[in-house]
Scaffold this active site. Structure first.
Site, PDB file in Angstrom:
ATOM      1  N   CYS A 139      19.208   6.152 -42.875  1.00  0.00           N
ATOM      2  CA  CYS A 139      20.064   6.151 -41.680  1.00  0.00           C
ATOM      3  C   CYS A 139      20.006   4.800 -40.982  1.00  0.00           C
ATOM      4  CB  CYS A 139      19.637   7.271 -40.728  1.00  0.00           C
ATOM      5  SG  CYS A 139      20.644   7.327 -39.229  1.00  0.00           S
ATOM      6  N   CYS A 142      20.057   4.920 -37.219  1.00  0.00           N
ATOM      7  CA  CYS A 142      18.780   5.285 -36.596  1.00  0.00           C
ATOM      8  C   CYS A 142      17.800   4.114 -36.649  1.00  0.00           C
ATOM      9  CB  CYS A 142      18.123   6.451 -37.331  1.00  0.00           C
ATOM     10  SG  CYS A 142      19.229   7.739 -37.882  1.00  0.00           S
ATOM     11  N   ASP A 143      17.686   3.475 -37.799  1.00  0.00           N
ATOM     12  CA  ASP A 143      16.576   2.547 -38.024  1.00  0.00           C
ATOM     13  C   ASP A 143      16.974   1.073 -38.065  1.00  0.00           C
ATOM     14  OD1 ASP A 143      14.956   4.770 -38.291  1.00  0.00           O
ATOM     15  OD2 ASP A 143      15.236   4.893 -40.457  1.00  0.00           O
TER      16      ASP A 143
END
Ligand code: NDP
Length: 326
Positions: A139, A142-143
């Site tokens: 992701c 997300c990261d």
């Protein structure tokens, strides 16, 4: 008979539980139990493999994925949610009350809210598992903005819209993004292809697959060995991160043949959270192939709970048939 059973314990499930519990619906939540591998994460779902969550509102300094799930679980318990720490193994949605089984134990529910999520697909090579959360991620949203990826070369695997979107997102932080695709044609929509191809920081490694991710001995990603699927030649590329974007599998297996789903298995919903079966709601990634964010999952979890509460209150003691139109 339970009024509401919630299946799943990601942001959608816990949010549905918080709303249902605060409305005195005394919800029962089946949390999925223990993880059995990267493709089956158990309680907490995808957030359990997310390091920092910086885009969930309310946490200005960010929070870890598992930390966020702990908070949501504690909040749902605070209002009286009862949690079964196991996974639903079978469902019969043909009549009401609906029946669910956790191995041999049978449960009955007036309303079901399905929040079973979708798991990211993985390549399945040992170095990928060893370096997960140490530079390997599924992701980018997300990261991708973590310091370890700033101004570094990164790899994105896949040729669909997610791969294009993730690569474009990563260009904000990375020095260069190479999209590794196993064919010489992309599956992504034309507009996303064009955006990726036009971007000065994006390159493509066509007809290529990742053979190995380095360096397990260092405990971080330093690069990968790519194999050309046509010639068999291998080459080493430098990278600080590998982002998998090779699709997701919705966890809808136990509802096959009972609920309408698309060709991949995402539950089809109408009026946002209603499945094809009266009194069965779905929220979060199991019905969302586009956004797949913790905050959108929480949002649809809230919507499903509010709809479920309304349905239960309007039915009173007069429980409608499972085949009722809605
Ligand atoms: P897709 O299934 O569309 O694409 C997956 C990609 O991964 C394909 O290119 C596939 O290759 C590749 N792949 C699959 N398995 C492997 C493997 N084992 N090794 C290497 N490569 C592999 O998934 P997406 O997540 O990209 O998209 C899912 C859906 O969501 C689509 O309908 C998409 O349009 C939609 N979406 C829309 C967005 C938007 O509109 N903004 C954003 C994100 C998704 P191959 O092509 O060879 O099969």
């Amino acid at each position: 008979m339970e009024k509401i059973i919630i299946i799943g314990s990601g942001p959608a499930g816990y949010t549905a539980a918080i709303y249902a519990a605060r409305a005195n619906m005394n919800p029962l939540l089946m949390d999925g139990g223990l993880p059995t591998g990267p493709g089956d994460l158990g309680a907490g779902g995808q957030l359990m493999i997310t390091t920092e969550v910086e885009n969930y509102p309310g946490f200005k300094e960010g929070i870890t994925g598992p930390g966020l799930m702990d908070e949501m679980r504690a909040q749902s318990l605070r209002f009286g949610t009862r949690i079964v720490e196991d996974r639903v193994t079978r469902a019969d949605l043909s009549r009401r009350p609906f029946q669910l089984w956790v191995n041999e134990d049978r449960y009955e529910a007036q309303v079901i809210i399905i929040c079973t999520g979708a798991n990211a697909k993985w390549l399945g090579i040992p170095s990928e598992a060893a370096l997960m959360n140490r530079g390997v991620s599924a992701c980018a949203t997300c990261d991708g903005s973590l310091p370890i990826f700033r101004n570094q070369p990164l790899l994105v695997v896949g040729g669909g819209d997610t791969a294009m979107e993730e690569a474009l997102y990563l260009t904000r932080h990375a020095s260069k993004v190479t999209i590794v695709h196993r064919r010489d044609q992309l599956r992504a929509s034309r507009i996303m292809q064009q955006r990726a191809m036009d971007h000065p920081k994006i390159e493509f490694a066509w007809n290529s697959v990742i053979q190995e991710i380095h360096d397990v001995s260092l405990g971080r990603v330093s690069g990968a060995t790519l194999r050309d699927v046509k010639t068999g030649e291998t080459r080493l590329v430098e990278a600080s991160g590998v982002f998998l974007a090779i699709g997701h599998s919705p966890n809808s297996e136990i509802f096959k043949g009972q609920l309408e789903m698309d060709e991949v298995g995402y539950l089809v919903t109408h009026r946002d959270v209603r499945t094809s079966r009266y009194a069965v709601f779905a929220a979060g990634d199991v019905q969302d192939r586009v956004y797949r964010q913790a905050v959108t999952a929480a949002g649809t979890g809230c919507m499903a709970a509010l709809e479920a509460i309304r349905l239960i209150e309007s039915e009173g003691a007069n429980i409608m048939e499972a085949g009722t139109e809605w």
